[in-house]
Design an enzyme around this catalytic site. Structure first.
Site, short mmCIF file in Angstrom:
data_model
loop_
_atom_site.label_atom_id
_atom_site.label_comp_id
_atom_site.label_asym_id
_atom_site.label_seq_id
_atom_site.Cartn_x
_atom_site.Cartn_y
_atom_site.Cartn_z
CB THR A 170 0.26 6.81 2.73
OG1 THR A 170 0.89 7.19 3.97
CG2 THR A 170 1.12 7.27 1.56
CB SER A 200 10.24 10.42 8.53
OG SER A 200 9.39 11.48 8.94
CE1 TYR A 231 7.82 6.79 11.39
CE2 TYR A 231 7.77 9.18 11.59
CZ TYR A 231 7.75 8.04 10.81
OH TYR A 231 7.69 8.16 9.44
CE LYS A 244 10.64 6.18 9.72
NZ LYS A 244 10.72 5.17 8.64
CB SER A 277 -0.93 0.02 1.23
OG SER A 277 -0.17 0.09 2.43
#
Length: 267
Positions: free
Chosen positions: A192, A144, A157, A161, A17
């Site tokens: 997304t 990111s 997160y 990253k 996806s």
């Protein structure tokens, strides 16, 4: 993209996806590349390949779960057995977060690190010996903007990253004489399901889409820009809207960026 991806084998994680699916579509339409599609969703991977119009001799579905990182050597061996080589590995799979640091269970912090950092590193390490034996290759990793500067509700997160940046910058230097290029891709807001699937403090999915993500760059547009950066063998590139300005503020005006981030709406 020109003809850079023609006659190459490209392995894409997180291909079921979002950005991964868009990458498959772009490569299917604009190159003759053979594509290995990986994610946890085996059935959806076949759906993506079919929708992209890939003939059976051009793709291979290879399920993997980054959290189960000890299996990466066996999975890499299977990928090599199918097409004989991997020219480009695109580490795209990952998991985001929407929770305050103090409200996030430590097991959730660990899961984010295992998936976003350790799993990605394990897969990369597993494929590198084959690339070296083959005389070269390219590793691309989707991090990111949070890998460059942190923000609220993204603590672990952002940490994972940031860790990817440190690892792949070091890896690039180590592989300089091995003809293996490393490209770091830093997305901003891309439309997304990343925020829908993002984990909250107790590990459950958020289940809703952030407003900024809803208004983000279409994944097909992003995929085109990303593949162009890979074809140009760029070391690092940030892709998105005005949020990309944060990378320049971080470098030249870190105090100003800190003030802006402190005022960011916590969602």
């Amino acid at each position: 993209m020109n003809t850079y991806f023609d006659n190459k084998t490209v392995w894409i994680t997180g291909a079921s996806s979002g950005i991964g699916e868009a990458l498959v579509n772009e490569l299917a339409k604009k190159s003759s590349a053979k594509i290995i599609l990986s994610s946890r969703n085996n059935e959806q991977l076949y759906t993506v390949a079919k929708k992209a119009g890939l003939n059976t001799d051009r793709f291979y579905v290879l399920p993997l779960d980054l959290e189960d990182y000890k299996k990466m050597p066996d999975i890499a061996a299977e990928a090599i057995e199918k097409f004989g080589k991997i020219d480009i590995l695109i580490n795209n799979a990952g998991l985001s977060q929407r929770s305050l640091a103090m409200d996030t269970d430590i097991e959730v912090d660990k899961r984010l690190m295992d998936i976003d950092f350790i799993g990605t590193v394990a897969l990369t390490k597993a494929i590198l010996p084959y690339m070296i034996r083959n005389g070269g290759g390219q590793i691309a990793v989707v991090t990111s903007l949070m890998g460059i500067f942190g923000g609220p509700m993204r603590s672990s997160y952002a940490a994972a990253k940031h860790a990817l940046h440190g690892f792949f910058d070091s890896l690039r230097a180590e592989l300089y004489t091995k003809q293996i290029k490393v490209t770091i891709i830093c997305p901003g807001f891309i439309h997304t399901n990343i925020s829908i699937n993002a984990v909250t403090g107790n590990g459950s999915p958020q289940g809703t889409m952030d407003d900024a993500t809803m208004k983000g760059m279409p994944p097909d547009v992003f995929a085109g820009k990303m593949l162009s950066a890979i074809a140009k063998k760029k070391n690092q590139v940030s892709i998105g809207g005005q949020e990309v300005m944060g990378t320049y503020l971080k470098r030249f005006f870190p105090g100003l960026l800190a003030k802006i981030v402190r005022k960011t709406k916590v969602v």
